[in-house]
Structure formats: C-alpha cells, structure tokens
Scaffold this active site. Structure first.
Site, PDB file in Angstrom:
ATOM      1  N   HIS A  68      17.247  11.814 -44.941  1.00 25.64           N
ATOM      2  CA  HIS A  68      18.031  12.605 -45.902  1.00 25.64           C
ATOM      3  C   HIS A  68      18.756  13.742 -45.181  1.00 25.64           C
ATOM      4  O   HIS A  68      18.263  14.874 -45.129  1.00 25.64           O
ATOM      5  CB  HIS A  68      17.113  13.174 -46.987  1.00 25.64           C
ATOM      6  CG  HIS A  68      16.604  12.146 -47.944  1.00 25.64           C
ATOM      7  ND1 HIS A  68      17.273  11.803 -49.099  1.00 25.64           N
ATOM      8  CD2 HIS A  68      15.504  11.356 -47.900  1.00 25.64           C
ATOM      9  CE1 HIS A  68      16.605  10.854 -49.741  1.00 25.64           C
ATOM     10  NE2 HIS A  68      15.519  10.561 -49.028  1.00 25.64           N
ATOM     11  N   GLU A  70      21.223  15.447 -46.072  1.00 24.13           N
ATOM     12  CA  GLU A  70      21.675  16.523 -46.967  1.00 24.13           C
ATOM     13  C   GLU A  70      20.722  17.710 -46.970  1.00 24.13           C
ATOM     14  O   GLU A  70      21.125  18.843 -47.272  1.00 24.13           O
ATOM     15  CB  GLU A  70      21.858  15.995 -48.394  1.00 24.13           C
ATOM     16  CG  GLU A  70      20.589  15.620 -49.147  1.00 24.13           C
ATOM     17  CD  GLU A  70      20.127  14.195 -48.919  1.00 24.13           C
ATOM     18  OE1 GLU A  70      19.342  13.690 -49.746  1.00 24.13           O
ATOM     19  OE2 GLU A  70      20.535  13.587 -47.912  1.00 24.13           O
ATOM     20  N   CYS A  92      18.994   6.692 -47.429  1.00 25.81           N
ATOM     21  CA  CYS A  92      17.655   6.216 -47.770  1.00 25.81           C
ATOM     22  C   CYS A  92      17.745   4.898 -48.539  1.00 25.81           C
ATOM     23  O   CYS A  92      18.067   3.864 -47.976  1.00 25.81           O
ATOM     24  CB  CYS A  92      16.899   7.309 -48.545  1.00 25.81           C
ATOM     25  SG  CYS A  92      15.118   7.026 -48.646  1.00 25.81           S
TER      26      CYS A  92
END
Length: 542
Positions: free
Chosen positions: A514, A516, A380
């Site tokens: 993102h 994750e 990001c």
C-alpha cells in the site's frame, strides 16, 4: 519535559478532530518544536482491523505492523513523523491487557475497577515514551458524554492534576450550526457541550468552533462568557477548500499562539509556514486536470480510501494538476459494459479490498485498461485481480482465480500461511482469528534493474507497508511472463511477488503493498507522482 494537549470533541462526531490535531501539530512543528500525536479510541475493538471500512473508514497501517485509526494517517501526512503501534490505543486493548494481568494475579487479589486500574492504564499509555518530545497531542475519539469515552475523560482529567503546573491544556472542538430559518449562528450547542465537559471536571482552555461562515464578535464573546474561556481562546474553525489549507487558516485565527500562551511560553518562536503556503498555492492554481476512476467496493464511504485519495492529490500537486476522482462501484461492471464508464477517464485505479463481492468488476476494469492503453494502478487486491485477468486473457489459464473466493483448480492467488519477516518466520493458521493475521507493516522488496518500477523509485531495494492475507502464486510466474506480464518486484527471499507490470503498456503497474500509506504532501510517493504524470500524458492524447 513534554507538555500535553488533550483534544476533545462535542455536539456531533466527524467534526475533524483528527485534522485539527494534525494541523496544530504541524504548526507547533513549524515553530521548531518536536511533536508527537496519539489517538485514544473508546470502542471495544482491540483495533480497527476487523471493522468494516464502510462503518469505520480506512485502517491505517504503521511501519511496525499496527492496524490503527485513519487519523494516524493525517498525523503522518501533516508532520512527516511515522506513527507506530504506541500512538493508538482502544478501550478493547486496555481491557484486554488488564484482564490478562488480573488472570496472572498481578493485582494481588485486589478488586479490579475502572478507577483506578483502567484510568491508570490509560495514563501510563499517554505518558509512556515521550522523553524526546516538546509537545504530545492526544486526541480523544468520540464526543463528550459518550458512555464508552468516560474512562478516557476521567484519565485526562486526572492527568491535569498529576502533571506539573502548565503541563497540560484542554482544547474542545465543537459545532456552531447556522439555522437558516432564523438566519443565525447558534452558540447553545457549544454551551451545552462545555457544560457536559465541565461536569466531569474538565475546563477547556481553548474552544475550537467549527462553522460554515464567520462567527460574529458578539457570538464569540457570548461563548467566552458562558463557557468560562478567554475571548481570545474562542477560535473559529471555518470550512476550507482543502485540508492542506487548515494549518494556515488556524494560524491566521491564532490557534497556535493561544496554545503557547496557555502554556506560558512567551516569547514564542516564529513559525516557518512557507512550505504550507507553497502547497496551498499549488492546489488552488493547477495548470491542468486529470480524471482518475477509482473502481472499488467501498465507494459509498470515501473515508474507506482516505490515504489513497490524499496520495492521488499529492501526485496532482507534484504534476501541477487537479485530480478529479470518479468513484465507481466495481459491482456495476458485473452487470454493465465498463466502456461507457471508463472511456473518458485518464487513469484507472483499483484499490485494496477483501472478499469476492465486486471482484469480477475489478478484473474487467483491469482488462479495459490493458486493452485500451489507459494508465492502470492496481494496489494489493487490485494487483491480484490484474494478475488473474492476465492469466485468463493472455496466458490461457481460463479457470484462474483466488482461493479467497473458494476452492479453485488454478489458484493464481492463494493464502500464505508462513513467510519471512527479516530473519524471523511468521506463521498463520487458515482457521485463525481475523484480527492481526495478515502480512502487516513494512517489508523489503527487490526490484528488477531496468524495470519501469525501479526507474520510478530510482532504486532496486525498497521498503513498503503491507496489509493482506493472500499472495500471488509465484508458480505461475513463467507462464505470465511469457504472456507479457513481468514480475518486476519480489520479496528478498524470492518467494512472494511484490510488483507486476506490462513493459509495452503506457503505464500498467500492480503492487502488493500500500504505497498510499507513505505519501506526504511535501513528499509525494513516486508511484503516485508517476501515475498522475502518465494520466496527464494520456489526457493530452484524447
């Protein structure tokens, strides 16, 4: 019909209700049950989207674009079930909806009160949409006795009566502190917490007691006696080396067995815990170690990057290595040379963030990684800073900057006021409210065939979760690609850059989304798997 498990906390906050809820959900799932986990947060914010990460921790984003509590990340990682906007509710959202209804006249002139209107709204939320599940676990944020939590406590008390017999149970998580000067574990905090809970009409069925050492039988018997809980239902929750040891530890202590007994389920299906044992074995028996520098601005509170740290650990599990994290405030690099901090690490990760503070330090981290062939992962904001660095250093755009920091002659990164979500146009105003005004949730991206990132995914059409207001300006694409930075991923309409990479670098990838948020211990995200593999390779070259 769904059965309900309400998890409350006492004595102090941060005892791990989220992990306890997620672990119990995983244990019930291992026995073949369908589970749903929900979080009830007492704060007045509508959602955590505008709350400081240094105070509240990470904002977890769901596929449908909800900004939620970080505990929903634990729920997803432990059960594999994607959460949605209906799995997290706050006092602010409840009150906002009630006030809107009152203004419309939906209450037909009645006086709107906490009881029954607020509590009814909470109960409706808890009961809604659970037809396909066997168990619904509801975690109540905060601790018993908090003023703001009282409507939620009253609502779950009422649900204990509203639901059929054996339709709901209560688990209370408490702390049993060790007083070093006395050499004793103390039961009194738990006794007082349960007393407070019982004073509002809730009798816990199970006590989950956090302690840093085994609880003697006599102390368990004492808590059973004074808290009016079966002795077998006093479950010790000891500290463990990793959160992924928690399901096995709780099963060993009999938590899931006691939960099913409280519902009168006998005999219970046998649990299948092999995959949890496999994960635990891999974590405790690594074949190597890599060091990853996380260069961010919220390093003072590690929970601000909770999903990130877990995804890195998942990448370590996949590569059979221990991942050691070196937390570095990006502001340090604005006053000092990054080299002494970064020359011994095996990988550099610059995570998401907001605002100008520490931005130049992140740009210098990206520059060090590019010039010294250190694996770099920009997520990001970390991608945006890598693009600005490439523009300044390689493309000759010395004034390259982001409009997030103010007016600039070379807006490499700018505020997007409209974009496509599927077939719908989404729009945002520059002066609009901050809450919920970002590109949020899952979006498709098209990856260039033959690019490194497409090879990592093994696909050219991916879906990932976003949370950001600013985008890399595609008008600079040709100049950046001529300098060596490839725009390997774009939105389906070709307007928004989604990924960048340097093909001639050992591993240098930036992503606007993102990744994750979608990583699981059993299914490590491919980017984290690959990043740690590259870091492992780099460690062998040092």
């Amino acid at each position: 019909m769904a059965r309900y498990i309400f998890i409350t906390g006492g004595v102090v906050s941060s005892l791990g209700k989220g992990i306890a809820s997620a672990a119990l959900g995983a244990l019930l799932q291992a026995r073949g049950y369908r589970v749903r986990l929900r979080k009830l947060d007492p704060y007045l914010n509508v959602d955590p989207g505008t709350m400081s990460p240094t105070q509240h921790g990470e904002v977890f984003v769901t596929d449908d674009g909800a900004e939620t509590d970080l505990d929903l990340g634990h729920y997803e990682r432990f059960t594999g079930r994607p959460a949605n906007k209906m799995d997290n509710i706050t006092t602010g959202r409840i009150y906002k909806d009630i006030i809107a209804r009152e203004r419309r006249g939906d209450y037909l002139g009645a006086t709107v009160q906490v009881i029954p209107h607020v509590t009814d709204a909470i109960k409706d939320f808890v009961l809604d949409g659970n037809e396909e599940f066997d168990f619904v676990l509801c975690e109540i944020g905060g601790t018993v006795g908090d003023i703001e939590a009282m409507p939620f406590m009253e609502a779950i008390r009422q649900l204990g009566n509203d639901l059929p017999r054996n339709g709901a149970i209560y688990i209370h998580l408490t702390l049993m502190p060790y007083i070093a000067t006395a050499g004793e574990l103390k039961t009194k905090p738990t006794q007082h917490s349960v007393k407070e809970l019982r004073s509002i009409g809730i009798q816990p069925d199970i006590l989950l007691v956090r302690a840093d050492r085994p609880i003697p039988v006599e102390e368990r018997r004492k808590m059973s006696l004074f808290c009016n809980v079966r002795e077998t239902a006093v479950i010790q929750a000891l500290d463990v080396a990793t959160i992924y040891d928690v399901p096995i530890a709780y099963h060993h202590e009999g938590l899931d067995t006691e939960v099913l007994a409280a519902f009168g389920i006998d005999p219970a299906p046998k649990p299948k815990l092999e995959r949890w044992k496999h994960i635990s074995l891999g974590i405790h028996n690594p074949e190597g170690e890599v060091t990853i520098a996380i260069v961010g601005k919220y390093t003072g509170l590690k929970d601000a990057y909770k999903s990130l740290t877990e995804a890195l650990q998942h990448g370590g599990i996949a590569n059979k290595v221990r991942v050691k994290l070196d937390w570095i405030s990006s502001e340090v690099f604005e006053a000092e040379d990054p080299a002494p901090y970064l020359e011994r690490v095996n990988g550099i990760l610059v995570p998401g963030g907001f605002g100008e503070r520490g931005a130049e330090g992140k740009i210098l981290a990206a520059k060090f990684a590019r010039e010294h062939d250190v694996p770099y992962f920009g997520i990001c904001f970390g991608m945006q800073m890598a693009v600005i660095e490439a523009a300044r250093s390689l493309a000759g755009i010395t004034d390259a900057d982001s409009t997030e920091f103010g007016p600039t002659a070379e807006p490499l990164v700018g505020l997007m006021t409209e974009w496509m979500r599927g077939n719908e146009l989404e729009q945002r105003a520059r002066e609009g409210d901050l809450g919920g005004t970002m590109r949020l949730g899952s979006y498709h991206a098209d990856l260039a065939a033959g690019s490194r990132i497409a090879e990592i995914y093994g696909a050219t059409d991916i879906t990932e979760r976003h949370r950001h207001r600013y985008e890399v300006n595609r008008a600079y694409r040709e100049r950046l690609e001529a300098a060596g930075m490839i725009f390997a991923g774009m939105s389906p309409d070709g307007l928004l850059p989604e990924t960048v990479e340097f093909p001639n670098h050992p591993w240098f990838i930036g992503v606007q989304y993102h990744p994750e948020l979608k990583s699981r211990p059993f299914e490590p995200h491919p980017l984290f798997r690959s990043f740690i593999a590259a870091a492992l390779e780099q460690s062998r070259l040092v």
